[in-house]
Write a protein that holds these residues in place. Structure first.
Motif, short mmCIF file in Angstrom:
data_model
loop_
_atom_site.label_atom_id
_atom_site.label_comp_id
_atom_site.label_asym_id
_atom_site.label_seq_id
_atom_site.Cartn_x
_atom_site.Cartn_y
_atom_site.Cartn_z
N SER A 91 1.09 -1.37 -0.21
CA SER A 91 -0.26 -0.18 0.33
C SER A 91 0.91 1.31 -0.15
O SER A 91 -0.16 2.28 -0.07
N SER A 129 2.04 1.33 -3.96
CA SER A 129 0.75 0.95 -5.31
C SER A 129 -0.67 0.69 -4.22
O SER A 129 -0.87 0.97 -3.17
N ASP A 130 -1.63 0.17 -5.56
CA ASP A 130 -2.71 -0.49 -4.54
C ASP A 130 -3.72 -1.60 -4.96
O ASP A 130 -4.54 -1.49 -5.30
N ARG A 140 -4.44 -5.46 -3.97
CA ARG A 140 -4.96 -5.79 -3.09
C ARG A 140 -4.69 -7.55 -2.80
O ARG A 140 -3.81 -8.40 -3.61
N SER A 194 -13.20 -4.71 -4.92
CA SER A 194 -12.35 -3.81 -4.45
C SER A 194 -11.81 -2.30 -3.06
O SER A 194 -11.04 -2.04 -2.95
N ASN A 237 -9.38 -5.68 1.14
CA ASN A 237 -8.04 -5.73 1.32
C ASN A 237 -7.66 -6.79 2.79
O ASN A 237 -7.75 -5.61 3.92
#
Length: 269
Positions: free
Chosen positions: A176, A179-180, A182, A237, A240
């Motif tokens: 995190s 980046s995104d 998961r 989305s 996580n």
């Protein structure tokens, strides 16, 4: 476009063994949703078998125990197929060749081998593929229901699966920072797969677990696969660093009246 939004996305499924494996069921569901699936199998022999089973999907060889093999796999897949939108990590191995032993008799070599393949490999996979992830990529690994954590016949695999969950959460936090991507876990109840066949006295545990489920029926492999597909898709989305338990309620049904009666029944002379 379907609700899952997987059309045209490249998903790498690591750990496919045969038609009964969770990885195969996940791959088939991904294909039905329009994803491009890439398999990674343990040996060349297994690769050839999977090619016959699923001719439409590329299959690479990957040995999680071999130093540097993760980097090679990531580089080869990226060179041939570009960015990766998701990874399903479905690797597990334990050496039960000497039969069941109490947990305190676990051998160092057996524990370290199982930990390398079943848990630490997730970290290595994430690190190797990091430069090749597309924006919004997702990684899913297959763990176990919390009810199985102290199951005696799981032996040293129980703490290793717990470590897998910890690695997943820490990867979610670590990635995190820049980046995104998961990371999530599917905490599965007992399943009849190629891997579970090697667990000592598995059938007894499987039948007992079935009595604990709310519905009186154990999981189907596709039920776990469907959850994994959801978690690797853009539709999840907002999830996580989580473990989604899929066990048909067996972890919540300790005090079922039929089971209580059975457990408290006087022993027959």
């Amino acid at each position: 476009m379907s609700f899952l939004g997987l059309e045209g996305r490249t998903i790498v499924v690591i750990g496919i063994a045969n038609r009964k494996s969770i990885a195969y069921s996940i791959g088939r569901t991904l294909l039905s949703e329009g994803a491009k699936v890439i398999y990674a199998a343990h040996t060349e022999k297994r690769r050839d078998e999977i090619r016959k089973l699923s001719p439409e999907t590329p299959v690479f060889v990957f040995d999680a125990e071999k130093e540097g093999d993760t980097d090679r796999l990531a580089a080869e897949i990226s060179a041939a197929h570009g960015q990766v939108h998701g990874i399903v990590h479905s690797l597990a191995f334990a050496n039960y060749s000497e039969g069941f032993k109490p947990f305190h008799e676990t051998k160092r070599a057996d524990f370290l081998q199982a930990a390398t393949i079943s848990a630490f490999s997730l970290l290595e996979v994430a690190r190797a593929f990091k430069p090749h992830f597309a924006p919004g990529a997702a990684v899913v690994t297959i763990g176990i229901s919390s009810l199985l954590v102290t199951a005696e016949n799981y032996g040293y695999m129980s703490p290793i699966k717990a470590a897998l969950e910890g690695i997943t959460r820490n990867l979610a936090k670590s990635f995190s920072a820049d980046s995104d991507v998961r990371f999530n876990v599917v905490g599965a109840g007992p399943l009849k797969t190629h891997s579970s066949a090697g667990i000592p006295e598995f059938i007894r545990s499987y039948l007992y677990a079935e009595r604990l489920t709310f519905r009186g029926r154990n999981l189907e492999t596709n039920e776990v696969a469907n959850t994994a597909v959801f978690l690797v898709s853009p539709a999840s989305s907002g999830i996580n660093g989580a473990t989604i338990v899929v066990d048909a309620g067996l972890g919540m049904n300790y005090f079922d009246k039929k089971l209580i009666r059975s457990a408290m029944r006087p022993e027959q002379p």
